[in-house]
Each structure stands twice: as C-alpha cells, then as structure tokens.
Design a protein around this motif. Sequence first.
Motif, short mmCIF file in Angstrom:
data_model
loop_
_atom_site.label_atom_id
_atom_site.label_comp_id
_atom_site.label_asym_id
_atom_site.label_seq_id
_atom_site.Cartn_x
_atom_site.Cartn_y
_atom_site.Cartn_z
N ASN A 82 95.06 -55.35 -46.86
CA ASN A 82 96.47 -55.28 -46.29
C ASN A 82 96.23 -54.39 -45.12
O ASN A 82 97.06 -54.65 -43.90
N THR A 83 95.34 -53.16 -45.26
CA THR A 83 95.01 -52.33 -43.80
C THR A 83 94.45 -53.45 -42.78
O THR A 83 94.83 -53.28 -41.59
N PHE A 84 93.63 -54.34 -42.97
CA PHE A 84 93.16 -55.35 -42.06
C PHE A 84 94.23 -55.98 -41.45
O PHE A 84 94.12 -56.25 -40.16
N ASP A 85 95.03 -56.67 -42.46
CA ASP A 85 96.32 -57.49 -41.96
C ASP A 85 96.94 -56.89 -40.94
O ASP A 85 97.32 -57.32 -39.81
N ARG A 86 97.16 -55.42 -41.41
CA ARG A 86 98.13 -54.66 -40.24
C ARG A 86 97.28 -54.29 -38.77
O ARG A 86 97.98 -54.53 -37.97
N ALA A 87 96.25 -54.21 -39.04
CA ALA A 87 95.33 -53.99 -37.58
C ALA A 87 95.26 -55.18 -37.00
O ALA A 87 95.26 -54.79 -35.69
N SER A 88 95.03 -56.29 -37.64
CA SER A 88 95.00 -57.79 -36.81
C SER A 88 96.26 -57.95 -36.16
O SER A 88 96.13 -58.64 -35.26
N ARG A 89 97.52 -57.31 -36.55
CA ARG A 89 98.70 -57.82 -36.15
C ARG A 89 98.85 -56.87 -34.67
O ARG A 89 99.81 -57.23 -33.78
N LYS A 90 98.31 -55.72 -34.61
CA LYS A 90 98.39 -55.09 -33.46
C LYS A 90 97.53 -55.39 -32.31
O LYS A 90 96.61 -56.09 -32.48
N SER A 91 97.99 -54.78 -30.96
CA SER A 91 97.35 -55.40 -29.92
C SER A 91 96.21 -54.52 -29.44
O SER A 91 96.14 -53.16 -29.98
N GLY A 92 95.05 -55.11 -29.14
CA GLY A 92 93.90 -54.10 -29.05
C GLY A 92 92.50 -54.83 -29.90
O GLY A 92 92.80 -55.72 -30.40
N ILE A 93 91.69 -54.08 -30.09
CA ILE A 93 90.36 -54.29 -30.39
C ILE A 93 90.70 -54.16 -32.18
O ILE A 93 90.60 -53.19 -32.50
N THR A 94 90.65 -55.24 -32.79
CA THR A 94 90.88 -55.30 -34.32
C THR A 94 90.17 -54.34 -35.04
O THR A 94 90.58 -53.32 -35.78
N GLY A 95 88.74 -54.35 -34.90
CA GLY A 95 87.93 -53.47 -35.62
C GLY A 95 88.10 -51.93 -35.48
O GLY A 95 88.09 -51.11 -36.40
N GLU A 96 88.29 -51.66 -34.26
CA GLU A 96 88.60 -50.29 -33.99
C GLU A 96 89.87 -49.81 -34.56
O GLU A 96 89.86 -48.66 -34.87
N ILE A 97 90.90 -50.58 -34.37
CA ILE A 97 92.14 -50.35 -34.90
C ILE A 97 92.25 -50.00 -36.46
O ILE A 97 92.94 -49.17 -36.95
N LEU A 98 91.29 -50.92 -37.06
CA LEU A 98 91.19 -50.91 -38.59
C LEU A 98 90.55 -49.49 -38.94
O LEU A 98 91.14 -48.68 -39.89
#
Length: 201
Positions: free
Chosen positions: A70-86
């Motif tokens: 779920n955390t990854f899913d929310r991170a992937s929806r944000k703009s930016g580098i997904t891994g760093e946001i995760l």
Amino acid sequence: MARYTGPKAKIARRFNDPIFGHSKALQKKAYPPGQHGRGRRKKQSEYAIQLMEKQKAKYTYGVLERQFANTFDRASRKSGITGEILLQMLEARLDNTVYRMGIAPTRRGARQLVSHKHITVNGELVNIPSYVVQPGDVVGVREKSKSVEAITDSLANNSAQKYPWIEWNKTEMNGKMIALPMRDEIPEKINEQLIVELYSK
C-alpha cells in the motif's frame, strides 16, 4: 496488532546486514542461515535479487506485506522518483521517527512506545505506529512518561547522531521533523530501484 515476531538474527544473516541493530550472530556466522547456508549457490535470478531487496526494506522498517504494498502504491502515485518517495514515506512513519530521535534504541522498541501511549505529536497522544509525521510536526515524550526507564536509558545512551531532517530538543524531550529526508541522508543500505522494478512487473 499484526507484526513480525520471528527470529531477528536469522533475518539479519539472510541479508548479511544488522537491520535489527548490533548482532553477535552476524559477526560469528557471516553466511546465510539454514542447513545449506555455507554452500548455497551464489548466483541468483534477477527476480530473486529484487525480492530480497523488498524483503530487506520490509523487515528493516517493521512493515508487513500489505502495508508495504500500500505504501508503494501511494508512492507510485506521487510525482517524483518513486523509490526515493517510498523511502521518505517509510522514514516518516511515527515509529521510525521515534527511533531516529533516539527515544528508543530500536524500531521495534519505538513501535512499542507508540502503542503503549508514551508518544505525542503536536501535543496530542498518538498510539498508531504507522501514523505519518509531516514536516513541521513536533514528536515528543508524553509528560507522564518522561521518567520511564526505557526512554531515559535510550536517550542517555544515544550517541547524539544527528539527522539533518530532525531537530531535537533535549530539555523538552521532543523533536521536530524539519523536512522529509533526501535519499543521500537516509543511512539504510537499500537499493530502492530494485523494489521499483519488482513492483513494475
């Protein structure tokens, strides 16, 4: 409340990294656990390497499978580098923030302090370990809990390691999250790109 309660040394040996803190077992046995630990094949498939990295991140931050997905899913929806946001989202969890501030010596200990109502956010009691701390929030020890031995011992033994995104007030026993950490400020040895590739399949 669901959480991992299995052996910690075995997990640390699997990843060859003291993800739960200092481990004597890791020093004595620098090879994977199990009957074939010493002679296990070195070569792993691409999927296995990606899966191992995801499992490592999951155990490091004390998050279960569904929570992590779920955390990854929310991170992937944000703009930016997904891994760093995760990683930023995992770092912003209340239990992790309490650990980073030195209020608890381990993330597992921090989770327990939060669950047992010893921690406040902006003066309000919060007992949800997964609560997301926002920049500007002040995380502190509840007034009645400032004499709790586990907390005072942890703060006394804290090596005063400073994280640039956290501002700690020793007198008030609270700290402020100034901003979300940049990737190079997060000390965890996690290759987040492999996690992104795993979930992208």
